[in-house]
Design an enzyme around this catalytic site. Structure first.
Site, PDB file in Angstrom:
ATOM      1  CG  ASP A 126      -4.270 -25.488 -19.785  1.00 24.84           C
ATOM      2  OD1 ASP A 126      -4.906 -24.542 -20.249  1.00 24.84           O
ATOM      3  OD2 ASP A 126      -3.499 -26.199 -20.457  1.00 24.84           O
ATOM      4  CD1 TRP A 161      -5.152 -21.326 -23.271  1.00 20.36           C
ATOM      5  CD2 TRP A 161      -7.370 -21.496 -22.938  1.00 20.36           C
ATOM      6  NE1 TRP A 161      -5.418 -22.573 -22.755  1.00 20.36           N
ATOM      7  CE2 TRP A 161      -6.758 -22.715 -22.549  1.00 20.36           C
ATOM      8  CE3 TRP A 161      -8.755 -21.375 -22.827  1.00 20.36           C
ATOM      9  CZ2 TRP A 161      -7.500 -23.781 -22.045  1.00 20.36           C
ATOM     10  CZ3 TRP A 161      -9.485 -22.439 -22.330  1.00 20.36           C
ATOM     11  CH2 TRP A 161      -8.864 -23.615 -21.940  1.00 20.36           C
ATOM     12  N   GLY A 162      -6.346 -15.906 -22.345  1.00 20.60           N
ATOM     13  CA  GLY A 162      -6.841 -14.558 -22.601  1.00 20.60           C
ATOM     14  C   GLY A 162      -8.354 -14.412 -22.522  1.00 20.60           C
ATOM     15  CG  ASP A 183      -2.547 -23.937 -27.075  1.00 23.77           C
ATOM     16  OD1 ASP A 183      -2.870 -23.129 -26.171  1.00 23.77           O
ATOM     17  OD2 ASP A 183      -2.593 -25.168 -26.924  1.00 23.77           O
TER      18      ASP A 183
END
Ligand code: GLA
Length: 381
Positions: A126, A161-162, A183
């Site tokens: 993450d 997350w792009g 998300d």
């Protein structure tokens, strides 16, 4: 080579969040085998965030929380492996994980070695609490190298997350899949906004490194950690079909110990899974049908077209709106002029039956949120 086709498995986050335990993971492993999920291709069982103690041990290693994992991770990994599954875990490139647990910044090599020693086959990584002064590209390169240094095959699932134009550099770090969205939540608005945010990302997904549009919410029905609202079975069917057409990894997010019949039928539609797992690994292109949708920005009525290794195509029709829509696709828009003398022989992947030969158009009416997906092969007329 890892991730020849989009990775498939189960992840604890969507339903369980921090409510994870040795018992849950063992029961999930048992069910993945009993229900036939493993046989259908779902092979990675992944523990997401919230598994560690807040403090590292005297040698600087991460420690599983003994209240949740009393037998440690090696014993749990052994259990998962005995079932024929692969074992996945989670960390983060910042000072803490997204849920506030210890993360791997400046501990990348020792953490990678710890995961390898436990028998980890998959690492989700993450991007929370990352110092602004360090580029995430460097930190993903670093963990990719730390994983390589262990000598163990560990699939590297990057999750930023792009952001930071990740699509332009992630494959070259050595990652095998990369999150390209925020998300997911268990409601149609979330599914739709993920899908419509991906237009233009088609070139960045293929064998060895796939565009991950987040874990599935199929079968959650509003329960659990991201169960905000829930969806109908028709919406889950379209959600799953879109993930298959868009080459996404298929990571189940519901509680597989209590799946409904509809959930089983969706998650184990072998013919849809075959489209997702097609060895050519090409992401579909999108054709908007009709004008812009209800927010004025994109088409609610759209077709996805995925070239397949057998020389044919998967063609998925989607109605993202809450109203029935009449759809008509001109084969011309797929590259097929009438004068070429070919038609498309269609097989319906949800009805599981032949659906005739299309010559110039494919036309039908789709109910609200529904989809129709064909496997199509070129035939001489
Ligand atoms: C981020 C990720 C999620 C999940 C949580 C865990 O939000 O995008 O997929 O891993 O962290 O805290």
């Amino acid at each position: 080579m890892l991730a020849k086709t989009p990775p498939m498995g189960w992840n604890s986050w969507n339903t369980f969040g921090q409510e994870i335990s040795d018992t849950l993971i063992r029961e999930t492993a048992d069910k993945m085998v009993e229900e036939g999920l493993l046989e259908a291709g779902y092979e990675y069982l992944v523990i997401d965030d919230c598994w560690a103690l807040m403090e590292r041990d005297g040698q600087g290693r991460l420690v599983p929380d003994p209240a949740k994992f009393p037998f440690g991770m090696k014993a749990l990994a052994d259990y998962v492996h005995q079932k024929g599954l692969k074992f996945g875990m989670y960390s983060c490139d910042g000072t803490m994980t997204c849920a506030g647990y210890p993360a791997s910044l400046e501990h990348e090599f020792i953490d990678a070695q710890t995961f390898a020693d436990w028998g980890v086959d998959f690492l989700k990584y993450d991007n929370c609490y990352k110092p602004r002064s360090i580029e995430s590209r460097l930190l993903y390169r670093r963990m990719a190298m730390a994983l390589r240094a262990t000598g163990r095959d560990i699939l590297f699932s990057a999750c930023n997350w792009g952001t930071d134009q990740v699509e332009t550099w992630i494959r070259s770090t050595g990652a095998h899949m990369w999150r390209s969205t925020g998300d997911i939540q268990d409601n149609w608005a979330s599914i739709k906004s993920i899908v419509t945010s991906q237009d233009g990302r088609e070139p960045y997904s293929g064998p060895g490194c796939y565009n991950d549009i987040d874990m599935l919410v199929v079968g959650m029905y509003g329960k659990g950690n991201v169960g905000l609202g829930g969806c109908s079975d028709v919406q889950y069917k379209s959600h799953f079909s879109l993930w298959c057409m868009m080459n996404s990894p298929l990571m189940i997010g519901c509680d597989v110990r209590s799946m409904s019949d509809a959930t089983r039928e969706i998650l184990m539609n072998r013919e849809m899974i075959a489209v997702n797992q097609d060895p050519e690994g090409r992401q579909s292109y999108m054709i908007p049908l009709g004008g812009v949708g209800d927010d004025g920005k994109y088409a609610d009525s759209r077709v996805y077209v995925k070239p397949l290794a057998d020389g044919g195509y998967a063609i998925g029709f989607f109605n993202l709106s809450g109203e029935a829509q009449r759809q008509s696709l001109a084969l011309w828009d797929l590259g097929l002029p009438t004068a070429a003398g070919y038609g498309l022989k269609l097989y319906d992947l949800w009805a599981h039956k032949e659906a005739g030969i299309a010559r110039e158009h494919i036309t039908h009416t789709l109910d609200a949120y529904d989809c129709r997906v064909y496997r199509a092969s070129l035939v001489r007329l």
